[in-house]
Scaffold this motif. Structure first.
Motif, PDB file in Angstrom:
ATOM      1  N   GLY A 112      29.931 -39.324  14.233  1.00 28.80           N
ATOM      2  CA  GLY A 112      30.212 -40.262  13.354  1.00 28.80           C
ATOM      3  C   GLY A 112      29.354 -41.606  13.711  1.00 28.80           C
ATOM      4  O   GLY A 112      29.294 -42.692  13.182  1.00 28.80           O
ATOM      5  N   GLU A 113      29.145 -41.463  15.126  1.00 31.76           N
ATOM      6  CA  GLU A 113      28.599 -42.905  15.735  1.00 31.76           C
ATOM      7  C   GLU A 113      27.052 -42.759  15.353  1.00 31.76           C
ATOM      8  O   GLU A 113      26.442 -42.072  15.214  1.00 31.76           O
ATOM      9  CB  GLU A 113      28.416 -42.769  17.282  1.00 31.76           C
ATOM     10  CG  GLU A 113      30.195 -42.756  17.883  1.00 31.76           C
ATOM     11  CD  GLU A 113      30.059 -42.401  19.430  1.00 31.76           C
ATOM     12  OE1 GLU A 113      28.993 -42.346  20.112  1.00 31.76           O
ATOM     13  OE2 GLU A 113      31.107 -42.393  20.009  1.00 31.76           O
ATOM     14  N   PRO A 114      26.520 -44.104  15.448  1.00 27.10           N
ATOM     15  CA  PRO A 114      24.957 -44.309  14.871  1.00 27.10           C
ATOM     16  C   PRO A 114      24.080 -43.662  16.196  1.00 27.10           C
ATOM     17  O   PRO A 114      24.363 -43.390  17.297  1.00 27.10           O
ATOM     18  CB  PRO A 114      24.929 -45.942  15.206  1.00 27.10           C
ATOM     19  CG  PRO A 114      26.272 -46.653  15.371  1.00 27.10           C
ATOM     20  CD  PRO A 114      27.057 -45.491  15.927  1.00 27.10           C
ATOM     21  N   THR A 115      23.018 -43.112  15.506  1.00 24.34           N
ATOM     22  CA  THR A 115      21.961 -42.569  16.238  1.00 24.34           C
ATOM     23  C   THR A 115      21.161 -43.379  17.178  1.00 24.34           C
ATOM     24  O   THR A 115      21.138 -44.684  16.962  1.00 24.34           O
ATOM     25  CB  THR A 115      20.969 -41.577  15.420  1.00 24.34           C
ATOM     26  OG1 THR A 115      20.159 -40.821  16.200  1.00 24.34           O
ATOM     27  CG2 THR A 115      20.230 -42.874  14.308  1.00 24.34           C
ATOM     28  N   GLN A 116      20.635 -42.749  18.357  1.00 19.90           N
ATOM     29  CA  GLN A 116      20.011 -43.616  19.100  1.00 19.90           C
ATOM     30  C   GLN A 116      18.438 -42.914  19.188  1.00 19.90           C
ATOM     31  O   GLN A 116      17.501 -43.360  20.106  1.00 19.90           O
ATOM     32  CB  GLN A 116      20.338 -43.343  20.930  1.00 19.90           C
ATOM     33  CG  GLN A 116      21.936 -43.816  21.042  1.00 19.90           C
ATOM     34  CD  GLN A 116      22.145 -45.443  20.650  1.00 19.90           C
ATOM     35  OE1 GLN A 116      21.115 -46.199  21.096  1.00 19.90           O
ATOM     36  NE2 GLN A 116      22.962 -45.409  20.010  1.00 19.90           N
ATOM     37  N   CYS A 117      18.200 -42.257  18.173  1.00 17.69           N
ATOM     38  CA  CYS A 117      16.978 -41.645  18.235  1.00 17.69           C
ATOM     39  C   CYS A 117      16.059 -42.061  16.875  1.00 17.69           C
ATOM     40  O   CYS A 117      16.708 -42.633  16.129  1.00 17.69           O
ATOM     41  CB  CYS A 117      17.230 -39.932  17.680  1.00 17.69           C
ATOM     42  SG  CYS A 117      18.098 -39.293  19.313  1.00 17.69           S
ATOM     43  N   PHE A 118      14.973 -41.761  16.867  1.00 19.26           N
ATOM     44  CA  PHE A 118      13.894 -41.941  15.742  1.00 19.26           C
ATOM     45  C   PHE A 118      13.581 -40.792  15.424  1.00 19.26           C
ATOM     46  O   PHE A 118      13.338 -39.459  15.956  1.00 19.26           O
ATOM     47  CB  PHE A 118      12.570 -42.695  16.255  1.00 19.26           C
ATOM     48  CG  PHE A 118      12.689 -44.106  16.911  1.00 19.26           C
ATOM     49  CD1 PHE A 118      12.627 -44.967  16.063  1.00 19.26           C
ATOM     50  CD2 PHE A 118      13.325 -44.212  18.245  1.00 19.26           C
ATOM     51  CE1 PHE A 118      12.781 -46.386  16.443  1.00 19.26           C
ATOM     52  CE2 PHE A 118      13.465 -45.439  18.522  1.00 19.26           C
ATOM     53  CZ  PHE A 118      12.952 -46.492  17.740  1.00 19.26           C
TER      54      PHE A 118
END
Length: 202
Positions: free
Chosen positions: A97-103
């Motif tokens: 549920g954490e924010p992604t670090q990806c595009f």
């Protein structure tokens, strides 16, 4: 992204390519369509970025999706490519549920089926068949993530190139050399030598 209407038989065939051979009954197919949102994404459109939450599993119906991130030194690293019939998601963001670090970017005009996590979980509790499909989706995604990690740790650049083409035949002709080089971890000059070597074999 733009929502579009698409033939449900296409959704069925691409989900089957993703999770493997499975008999999708009319009732189950209708439920899958209700659980999914069909989105049309423009070429080079970034539809998920760092800080967003990856709370869905996507299945490519048409086109190509690239998942990538940047290092602390602002170097782009390609993590994954998904073409027709391939699923994609950020496993860490999806599970924790954490924010992604990806595009997430569409490399071509792309149409994807988005399956919302919470809706799928709620329906899976009531329908064992949907639960099985959800399990197969997660299984495939985890398997792909592990294969990518093992490739990074153990494969040579030449093997990474070969495996990329084996996983998605024709992929290396559809994406730029910049994206390929960032995936296998070499310069574009080294990639040219690898491609020349591969072409000389055949």
């Amino acid at each position: 992204m733009k929502r579009v209407v698409i033939n449900k038989s296409l959704v069925a065939s691409e989900v089957q390519r993703y999770v493997g051979p499975i008999d999708l009954r009319e009732e189950t197919l209708n439920k899958l369509l209700q659980l999914s949102t069909i989105e049309k994404i423009k070429k080079h459109e970034v539809f998920l970025k760092p800080g967003d939450h990856s709370n869905y599993i996507g299945v490519v119906l048409k086109g190509m999706v690239q998942i990538y991130h940047y290092t602390d030194k602002k170097k782009m690293i390609s993590d994954f490519f998904a073409s027709e019939g391939c699923g994609f998601f950020d496993a860490n963001s999806f599970v924790t549920g954490e924010p992604t670090q990806c595009f997430f970017e569409a490399l071509e005009p792309t149409v994807v089926a988005m399956f919302d996590k919470e809706k799928f979980l709620a329906e899976a509790e009531k329908d064992p068949f949907i639960d099985y499909i959800y399990y197969k989706m997660i299984q495939y995604a985890i398997k792909s993530t592990n294969e990518r990690l093992n490739s990074i740790l153990h494969d040579t650049a030449e093997e990474k190139y070969e495996n990329l083409e084996k996983r998605i035949p024709g992929l290396t002709a559809r994406i730029s050399s910049i994206n390929i080089a960032s995936y296998i971890g070499v310069t574009q000059e080294t990639l040219c030598r690898i491609k020349s070597k591969q072409e000389s074999i055949f």
